[in-house]
Design an enzyme around this catalytic site. Structure first.
Site, PDB file in Angstrom:
ATOM      1  N   LYS A 134     -23.281  68.052 131.898  1.00 55.05           N
ATOM      2  CA  LYS A 134     -22.061  68.688 131.386  1.00 55.05           C
ATOM      3  C   LYS A 134     -20.875  67.993 132.057  1.00 55.05           C
ATOM      4  CE  LYS A 134     -19.113  71.604 132.459  1.00 55.05           C
ATOM      5  NZ  LYS A 134     -17.921  70.921 131.905  1.00 55.05           N
ATOM      6  N   GLY A 139     -18.384  70.842 127.337  1.00 54.58           N
ATOM      7  CA  GLY A 139     -17.903  72.218 127.216  1.00 54.58           C
ATOM      8  C   GLY A 139     -17.169  72.688 128.451  1.00 54.58           C
ATOM      9  N   GLU A 187     -21.161  67.962 145.859  1.00 51.35           N
ATOM     10  CA  GLU A 187     -20.176  66.971 146.324  1.00 51.35           C
ATOM     11  C   GLU A 187     -18.818  67.576 146.046  1.00 51.35           C
ATOM     12  OE1 GLU A 187     -20.815  64.126 147.796  1.00 51.35           O
ATOM     13  OE2 GLU A 187     -22.969  64.060 147.468  1.00 51.35           O
ATOM     14  N   CYS A 231     -11.683  62.170 145.870  1.00 49.92           N
ATOM     15  CA  CYS A 231     -12.168  63.184 146.827  1.00 49.92           C
ATOM     16  C   CYS A 231     -12.205  62.641 148.239  1.00 49.92           C
ATOM     17  CB  CYS A 231     -13.540  63.669 146.400  1.00 49.92           C
ATOM     18  SG  CYS A 231     -14.679  62.329 146.109  1.00 49.92           S
ATOM     19  N   GLU A 263      -6.409  70.447 150.176  1.00 51.32           N
ATOM     20  CA  GLU A 263      -6.574  69.233 149.370  1.00 51.32           C
ATOM     21  C   GLU A 263      -5.521  69.244 148.262  1.00 51.32           C
ATOM     22  OE1 GLU A 263      -9.934  68.933 146.579  1.00 51.32           O
ATOM     23  OE2 GLU A 263     -10.312  66.953 147.424  1.00 51.32           O
TER      24      GLU A 263
HETATM   25  P1  NAD Z   1     -13.588  71.365 139.001  1.00 52.16           P
HETATM   26  O1  NAD Z   1     -14.384  72.057 140.052  1.00 52.16           O
HETATM   27  O2  NAD Z   1     -12.521  72.122 138.335  1.00 52.16           O
HETATM   28  O3  NAD Z   1     -14.566  70.888 137.830  1.00 52.16           O
HETATM   29  C1  NAD Z   1     -15.700  70.095 138.073  1.00 52.16           C
HETATM   30  C2  NAD Z   1     -16.752  70.409 137.023  1.00 52.16           C
HETATM   31  O4  NAD Z   1     -17.201  71.749 137.222  1.00 52.16           O
HETATM   32  C3  NAD Z   1     -16.243  70.351 135.584  1.00 52.16           C
HETATM   33  O5  NAD Z   1     -17.257  69.849 134.764  1.00 52.16           O
HETATM   34  C4  NAD Z   1     -15.976  71.812 135.266  1.00 52.16           C
HETATM   35  O6  NAD Z   1     -16.056  72.103 133.896  1.00 52.16           O
HETATM   36  C5  NAD Z   1     -17.089  72.487 136.030  1.00 52.16           C
HETATM   37  N1  NAD Z   1     -16.821  73.871 136.426  1.00 52.16           N
HETATM   38  C6  NAD Z   1     -15.634  74.441 136.730  1.00 52.16           C
HETATM   39  N2  NAD Z   1     -15.815  75.725 137.073  1.00 52.16           N
HETATM   40  C7  NAD Z   1     -17.143  75.964 137.001  1.00 52.16           C
HETATM   41  C8  NAD Z   1     -17.958  77.102 137.241  1.00 52.16           C
HETATM   42  N3  NAD Z   1     -17.439  78.265 137.633  1.00 52.16           N
HETATM   43  N4  NAD Z   1     -19.293  76.982 137.071  1.00 52.16           N
HETATM   44  C9  NAD Z   1     -19.837  75.808 136.698  1.00 52.16           C
HETATM   45  N5  NAD Z   1     -19.121  74.703 136.430  1.00 52.16           N
HETATM   46  C10 NAD Z   1     -17.792  74.781 136.590  1.00 52.16           C
HETATM   47  O7  NAD Z   1     -13.086  70.029 139.660  1.00 52.16           O
HETATM   48  P2  NAD Z   1     -12.171  68.892 138.991  1.00 52.16           P
HETATM   49  O8  NAD Z   1     -10.779  69.414 138.931  1.00 52.16           O
HETATM   50  O9  NAD Z   1     -12.798  68.384 137.743  1.00 52.16           O
HETATM   51  O10 NAD Z   1     -12.284  67.731 140.086  1.00 52.16           O
HETATM   52  C11 NAD Z   1     -11.509  67.705 141.212  1.00 52.16           C
HETATM   53  C12 NAD Z   1     -12.277  68.231 142.410  1.00 52.16           C
HETATM   54  O11 NAD Z   1     -13.517  67.575 142.543  1.00 52.16           O
HETATM   55  C13 NAD Z   1     -11.551  67.969 143.710  1.00 52.16           C
HETATM   56  O12 NAD Z   1     -11.647  69.093 144.548  1.00 52.16           O
HETATM   57  C14 NAD Z   1     -12.325  66.811 144.310  1.00 52.16           C
HETATM   58  O13 NAD Z   1     -12.220  66.688 145.689  1.00 52.16           O
HETATM   59  C15 NAD Z   1     -13.702  67.097 143.863  1.00 52.16           C
HETATM   60  N6  NAD Z   1     -14.510  65.865 143.840  1.00 52.16           N
HETATM   61  C16 NAD Z   1     -15.453  65.673 144.800  1.00 52.16           C
HETATM   62  C17 NAD Z   1     -16.185  64.506 144.817  1.00 52.16           C
HETATM   63  C18 NAD Z   1     -17.228  64.244 145.862  1.00 52.16           C
HETATM   64  O14 NAD Z   1     -18.040  63.356 145.657  1.00 52.16           O
HETATM   65  N7  NAD Z   1     -17.252  64.967 146.952  1.00 52.16           N
HETATM   66  C19 NAD Z   1     -15.963  63.549 143.858  1.00 52.16           C
HETATM   67  C20 NAD Z   1     -14.995  63.765 142.887  1.00 52.16           C
HETATM   68  C21 NAD Z   1     -14.278  64.949 142.894  1.00 52.16           C
END
Ligand code: NAD
Length: 472
Positions: free
Chosen positions: A170, A201, A245, A279, A379
């Site tokens: 997803k 989605g 992650e 990140c 962050e």
């Molecule tokens: P996000 O958490 O909003 O979304 C990430 C994914 O999770 C998306 O596919 C989203 O649809 C899904 N998602 C959101 N809420 C959910 C829930 N309640 N249950 C299941 N899935 C859910 O993050 P983002 O805004 O897309 O990305 C930015 C964040 O990701 C930053 O905090 C960044 O640090 C982190 N990040 C971490 C790494 C790493 O390797 N540590 C890498 C890239 C990004």
């Protein structure tokens, strides 16, 4: 227009059971560039069923077949490099040169690295009277973010292929387009039906459902810490393996023998790469008090001339934020930094000069940041650097570790030995010494609230394996 009407399930493009779409917006032009289906829980059920059925054969597939698939995947990224780079720049706003190298080049190398690992991987070992056997864990759910859309996916898909697992992906709603090309590629190179399934989605609608699914054996999540917590809760009742992650607020520490010119030269890129939406970005710069004036002057000059603008222009180093929400969020943090009394060295509120359209912010540097300030703790996920000073090395280490996160870090010193000693005291998953490059076969992952588990290299493969002891 990149309008996708179907999801990839069981080796076919099928119509979604959901009846809405997600529009994809180009953050530079603010225009729609395509759409993907907003998948439903029924789509997830179908995809999990396909992955569960496919696991029976794929888990028994021979290693040469997996090596072949991984090499073909890597070669396909090379062939479709420009198309993928253009799409990622269009949906994320990443400067095009960086899209080619980091967004597409890195996944190409990661896919290849797993074919290399498989050539020598020991699937069995002898321990006294036991035969220890390693096996793919089963059906895996992947939930990924928008910031490095293809790289975050391949860091999961490549070891899953290597270990004989099957999967449901997803992708994020902001940048899902490269995932649709990936599905096409995996189909064309002959990955058997059901091994890889794609359901786009909303996270809240299908992400948690997928994480809680009783027929999913492992969920690998990359994204924000809050969503990672929600995924962990959703996964808990079915005792599946969960790797996370998550976010970061990583420290970049100059020891007192470091060259300030070099530190500043690399500190900006380490914070601002991918327009600060990384990140592992080094967003807290920790310098000796004695270096303060020199560093502030050098960094101001460099940041004032940091090129912001159209990511398709080769000279651009910082593009827009991915979305209007992200622009508003980064702007809010710049405002808080000013209000809480940090010294604004460069950048600030408002759009960069000469730019009227797009979700841009000014790359911004704050000095005299204290550990009580919000911009030190949270962050920001934008091109905003917080600088603070220290008087002795113990204080520098305390400052570096003064974070709920522990994803990455940097140390600068004339002496590599001294820098490594300091790095060993840092509570973080990666440390770069004097600007040491990212290594795609070194384990990547976080301490503390930055996550659980490791991706990439052999350590990343081990996350996808179950271990069986057979006593004789
Ligand atoms: P996000 O958490 O909003 O979304 C990430 C994914 O999770 C998306 O596919 C989203 O649809 C899904 N998602 C959101 N809420 C959910 C829930 N309640 N249950 C299941 N899935 C859910 O993050 P983002 O805004 O897309 O990305 C930015 C964040 O990701 C930053 O905090 C960044 O640090 C982190 N990040 C971490 C790494 C790493 O390797 N540590 C890498 C890239 C990004």
């Amino acid at each position: 227009m990149h309008n996708h009407e179907a999801l990839y399930i069981n080796g076919q493009w099928v119509k979604s059971n959901g009846n809405s779409k997600i529009d994809i917006i180009n953050p530079t032009t603010e225009r729609k560039i395509g759409s993907v289906p907003a998948g439903s829980v029924n789509d997830i059920d179908e995809a999990v069923k396909a992955a569960k059925t496919a696991f029976k054969e794929w888990s028994q597939s021979n290693i040469e077949d997996r090596i072949k698939i991984l090499n073909l995947l890597s070669a396909s990224f090379k062939e479709r490099e420009e198309e993928l780079a253009q799409i990622i720049t269009a949906e994320v706003g990443t400067p095009i040169g960086y899209s080619r190298t980091a967004m597409v080049g890195t996944p190409r190398v990661v896919a290849r690295s797993y074919s290399k690992i498989l050539e020598n991987f020991e699937w069995e070992e002898e321990v006294r009277n036991s035969l220890i056997v390693k096996e793919g864990i089963g059906v895996c759910a992947f939930i990924t973010p928008w910031n490095f859309p293809l790289h975050q996916i391949i860091g999961k898909v490549a070891p899953a292929i290597a270990s004989g697992c099957t999967m449901i992906l997803k992708p994020s709603k902001e940048a899902p387009l490269s995932a649709f090309i990936l599905a096409d590629i995996l189909h064309d190179i002959g990955l058997p039906p059901g091994v890889f399934n794609l359901v786009s989605g909303h996270g809240s609608e299908i992400g948690e459902y997928l994480a809680s699914h009783p027929n999913v054996d492992m969920v690998s999540f990359t994204g924000s810490t809050n969503a990672g917590i929600a995924v962990s809760h959703a996964a808990a009742d079915s005792i599946k393996r969960v790797t996370l992650e998550l976010g970061g607020k990583s420290a970049n520490v100059a020891l007192d023998d470091a060259d300030p010119v070099l530190v500043v030269k690399k500190a900006l890129a380490a914070c601002h790469q991918n327009s600060g939406q990384t990140c592992s970005a080094l967003t807290r710069l920790i310098i000796p008090e004695s270096m303060k004036d020199e560093v502030y002057n050098l960094i101001k000059a460099k940041n004032d001339s940091y090129t912001v603008g159209n990511p398709l222009d080769d000279k651009t180093r910082c593009g827009p934020m991915v979305s209007k929400n992200q622009q508003a969020s980064v702007t809010k943090y710049i405002d808080i930094g000013i209000k809480e009394g940090a010294t604004l060295i460069s950048g600030g509120l408002g759009m960069p000069e000469g730019i009227e359209t797009g979700f841009f912010v000014k790359p911004t540097i704050f000095g005299d940041v204290t550990s009580e300030m919000t911009i030190w703790k949270e962050e920001i996920f934008g091109p905003v650097l917080a600088i603070t000073t220290y008087n002795n090395e113990a204080e520098a280490l305390n400052l570096a570790n003064d974070s709920i996160y522990g994803l990455s870090g940097g140390v600068w010193s004339e002496s590599e030995e001294r820098a490594i000693e300091f790095a060993k005291g840092m509570r973080t998953g990666q440390v770069s010494i004097n600007g040491g490059f990212f290594n795609v076969t070194a384990p990547f992952g976080g301490y503390k609230l930055s996550g659980n588990g490791r991706e990439l290299g052999v350590h990343g493969l081990n996350e996808f394996l179950e271990i069986k002891s057979i006593q004789r």
